[in-house]
Write a protein that holds these residues in place. Structure first.
Motif, PDB file in Angstrom:
ATOM      1  N   GLU A 143      32.639  37.068  34.046  1.00 55.56           N
ATOM      2  CA  GLU A 143      31.962  38.337  34.341  1.00 55.56           C
ATOM      3  C   GLU A 143      30.472  38.260  34.020  1.00 55.56           C
ATOM      4  N   ARG A 144      30.147  37.659  32.886  1.00 53.55           N
ATOM      5  CA  ARG A 144      28.724  37.512  32.509  1.00 53.55           C
ATOM      6  C   ARG A 144      27.998  36.623  33.515  1.00 53.55           C
ATOM      7  N   ILE A 145      28.640  35.572  33.944  1.00 55.62           N
ATOM      8  CA  ILE A 145      28.030  34.686  34.945  1.00 55.62           C
ATOM      9  C   ILE A 145      27.790  35.458  36.239  1.00 55.62           C
ATOM     10  N   LEU A 146      28.727  36.279  36.636  1.00 52.31           N
ATOM     11  CA  LEU A 146      28.574  37.059  37.864  1.00 52.31           C
ATOM     12  C   LEU A 146      27.436  38.068  37.742  1.00 52.31           C
ATOM     13  N   GLU A 147      27.329  38.718  36.583  1.00 53.13           N
ATOM     14  CA  GLU A 147      26.223  39.664  36.358  1.00 53.13           C
ATOM     15  C   GLU A 147      24.884  38.961  36.521  1.00 53.13           C
ATOM     16  N   VAL A 148      24.739  37.815  35.885  1.00 51.16           N
ATOM     17  CA  VAL A 148      23.479  37.077  35.927  1.00 51.16           C
ATOM     18  C   VAL A 148      23.237  36.509  37.327  1.00 51.16           C
TER      19      VAL A 148
ATOM     20  N   HIS B 217      33.549  27.618  35.020  1.00 43.90           N
ATOM     21  CA  HIS B 217      34.130  28.899  35.459  1.00 43.90           C
ATOM     22  C   HIS B 217      34.271  28.970  36.978  1.00 43.90           C
ATOM     23  N   PHE B 218      33.327  28.399  37.686  1.00 48.98           N
ATOM     24  CA  PHE B 218      33.307  28.417  39.153  1.00 48.98           C
ATOM     25  C   PHE B 218      33.057  26.985  39.619  1.00 48.98           C
ATOM     26  N   ARG B 219      34.057  26.395  40.249  1.00 50.88           N
ATOM     27  CA  ARG B 219      34.038  24.962  40.549  1.00 50.88           C
ATOM     28  C   ARG B 219      32.932  24.537  41.506  1.00 50.88           C
ATOM     29  N   THR B 220      32.476  25.465  42.358  1.00 50.68           N
ATOM     30  CA  THR B 220      31.426  25.131  43.318  1.00 50.68           C
ATOM     31  C   THR B 220      30.463  26.300  43.449  1.00 50.68           C
ATOM     32  N   LYS B 221      29.318  26.018  44.034  1.00 48.30           N
ATOM     33  CA  LYS B 221      28.352  27.080  44.320  1.00 48.30           C
ATOM     34  C   LYS B 221      28.986  28.091  45.280  1.00 48.30           C
TER      35      LYS B 221
ATOM     36  N   ASP C 243      19.566  27.818  38.502  1.00 48.88           N
ATOM     37  CA  ASP C 243      18.847  29.056  38.181  1.00 48.88           C
ATOM     38  C   ASP C 243      19.725  29.999  37.358  1.00 48.88           C
ATOM     39  N   VAL C 244      20.988  30.106  37.742  1.00 47.02           N
ATOM     40  CA  VAL C 244      21.928  30.963  37.014  1.00 47.02           C
ATOM     41  C   VAL C 244      22.106  30.441  35.593  1.00 47.02           C
ATOM     42  N   ALA C 245      22.324  29.137  35.466  1.00 47.02           N
ATOM     43  CA  ALA C 245      22.511  28.532  34.138  1.00 47.02           C
ATOM     44  C   ALA C 245      21.276  28.739  33.275  1.00 47.02           C
ATOM     45  N   ARG C 246      20.106  28.534  33.852  1.00 46.81           N
ATOM     46  CA  ARG C 246      18.852  28.726  33.109  1.00 46.81           C
ATOM     47  C   ARG C 246      18.751  30.170  32.607  1.00 46.81           C
ATOM     48  N   ALA C 247      19.071  31.132  33.466  1.00 49.80           N
ATOM     49  CA  ALA C 247      19.006  32.548  33.066  1.00 49.80           C
ATOM     50  C   ALA C 247      20.012  32.859  31.955  1.00 49.80           C
ATOM     51  N   LEU C 248      21.109  32.137  31.931  1.00 49.72           N
ATOM     52  CA  LEU C 248      22.122  32.332  30.894  1.00 49.72           C
ATOM     53  C   LEU C 248      21.820  31.541  29.617  1.00 49.72           C
ATOM     54  N   GLY C 249      20.915  30.560  29.743  1.00 52.97           N
ATOM     55  CA  GLY C 249      20.609  29.697  28.599  1.00 52.97           C
ATOM     56  C   GLY C 249      21.682  28.659  28.335  1.00 52.97           C
TER      57      GLY C 249
ATOM     58  N   VAL D 134      30.866  36.536  43.539  1.00 46.32           N
ATOM     59  CA  VAL D 134      29.845  37.584  43.462  1.00 46.32           C
ATOM     60  C   VAL D 134      30.044  38.576  44.602  1.00 46.32           C
ATOM     61  N   THR D 135      30.326  38.073  45.779  1.00 40.77           N
ATOM     62  CA  THR D 135      30.549  38.941  46.937  1.00 40.77           C
ATOM     63  C   THR D 135      31.776  39.813  46.711  1.00 40.77           C
ATOM     64  N   LYS D 136      32.855  39.206  46.227  1.00 38.76           N
ATOM     65  CA  LYS D 136      34.081  39.972  45.960  1.00 38.76           C
ATOM     66  C   LYS D 136      33.823  41.061  44.932  1.00 38.76           C
ATOM     67  N   ARG D 137      33.097  40.732  43.894  1.00 39.23           N
ATOM     68  CA  ARG D 137      32.779  41.709  42.841  1.00 39.23           C
ATOM     69  C   ARG D 137      32.008  42.891  43.440  1.00 39.23           C
ATOM     70  N   TRP D 138      31.067  42.589  44.301  1.00 40.41           N
ATOM     71  CA  TRP D 138      30.241  43.613  44.941  1.00 40.41           C
ATOM     72  C   TRP D 138      31.114  44.514  45.821  1.00 40.41           C
ATOM     73  N   LEU D 139      31.984  43.912  46.605  1.00 39.15           N
ATOM     74  CA  LEU D 139      32.851  44.687  47.492  1.00 39.15           C
ATOM     75  C   LEU D 139      33.896  45.485  46.704  1.00 39.15           C
ATOM     76  N   ASP D 140      34.401  44.896  45.616  1.00 37.27           N
ATOM     77  CA  ASP D 140      35.419  45.582  44.808  1.00 37.27           C
ATOM     78  C   ASP D 140      34.904  46.871  44.172  1.00 37.27           C
ATOM     79  N   ARG D 141      33.612  46.951  43.938  1.00 37.37           N
ATOM     80  CA  ARG D 141      33.061  48.193  43.372  1.00 37.37           C
ATOM     81  C   ARG D 141      33.336  49.371  44.294  1.00 37.37           C
ATOM     82  N   THR D 142      33.200  49.157  45.578  1.00 39.77           N
ATOM     83  CA  THR D 142      33.465  50.219  46.545  1.00 39.77           C
ATOM     84  C   THR D 142      34.952  50.547  46.563  1.00 39.77           C
ATOM     85  N   SER D 143      35.794  49.525  46.603  1.00 39.17           N
ATOM     86  CA  SER D 143      37.246  49.750  46.643  1.00 39.17           C
ATOM     87  C   SER D 143      37.719  50.563  45.443  1.00 39.17           C
ATOM     88  N   ALA D 144      37.162  50.298  44.278  1.00 35.67           N
ATOM     89  CA  ALA D 144      37.583  50.996  43.056  1.00 35.67           C
ATOM     90  C   ALA D 144      37.272  52.489  43.125  1.00 35.67           C
ATOM     91  N   VAL D 145      36.100  52.840  43.628  1.00 38.26           N
ATOM     92  CA  VAL D 145      35.728  54.251  43.758  1.00 38.26           C
ATOM     93  C   VAL D 145      36.685  54.958  44.717  1.00 38.26           C
TER      94      VAL D 145
END
Length: 194
Positions: A10-15, A47-51, A32-38, A58-69
């Motif tokens: 979840e933290r990786i997805l946020e960043v 956590h995620f085997r490939t880019k 870039d993501v790893a650098r932002a996370l330190g 990330v796309t699923k997380r974004w779409l799931d926000r709508t589904s949840a509402v």
């Protein structure tokens, strides 16, 4: 990242979302993501085997926000037509908000959703399943007269496409769009009634 903070998916997805907002999908990298996370990029890959897997998540997380509402509306115990109208309005509002509140991130997600057939397909399946639940409750209560709630739900989803498919985002701010939306919803609601 603080040394005591546990690296979670979840933290990786946020960043990743922030990195995509800053750099865009063409330039954002796992490094870039790893650098932002330190952390090292290997930590992200644990956590995620490939880019591509990270971008899909990330796309699923974004779409799931709508589904949840929308799921909250589906779960309500009240008039099916009112729930249907509220569900369609909430979907339109959510999509408009995503397009209008953060146009750079919306443009990024347009690219990602074009890449993410699985996440988009699952999202559409989830939304049509929600609509099916509402239509079925209308049939069960006698408010709607349709032979197959799933077929009708898919038809409803397709009939209202202009108000939720991101390819129509430019139209969502045009004068009169709310009136056009209401006219379509009135038409489809009339078509469902017993």
């Amino acid at each position: 990242m603080a040394t005591t903070e546990i690296l979670t998916a979840e933290r990786i997805l946020e960043v990743t979302e922030e990195v995509l907002r800053r750099h865009g999908p063409a330039k954002a990298t796992v490094v870039d993501v790893a650098r932002a996370l330190g952390v090292s990029h290997g930590s992200v890959y644990r956590h995620f085997r490939t880019k591509a897997a990270l971008r899909e998540a990330v796309t699923k997380r974004w779409l799931d926000r709508t589904s949840a509402v929308l799921e909250d509306i589906v779960a309500q115990d009240r008039d099916p037509e009112a729930r249907l109208r509220d569900w369609l309005a909430a979907l339109f509002t959510a999509k408009r908000r995503k397009a209008g509140d953060d146009p750079e991130l919306f443009a990024t997600y347009m690219v990602l959703t074009a890449e993410s057939g699985e996440a988009v397909g699952e999202h559409i399946d989830a939304l049509t399943a929600q609509l099916t639940t509402i239509v079925r409750s209308g049939v069960d209560s006698g408010a709607f007269a349709v032979a197959d709630p799933a077929v009708s739900a898919l038809a409803l989803f397709q009939a209202t496409d202009r108000f939720h498919d991101p390819c129509h985002a430019r139209e969502w701010e045009q004068p009169g769009i709310e009136g056009e939306f209401e006219a379509v919803v009135d038409l489809v609601a009339r078509g469902l009634r017993a």
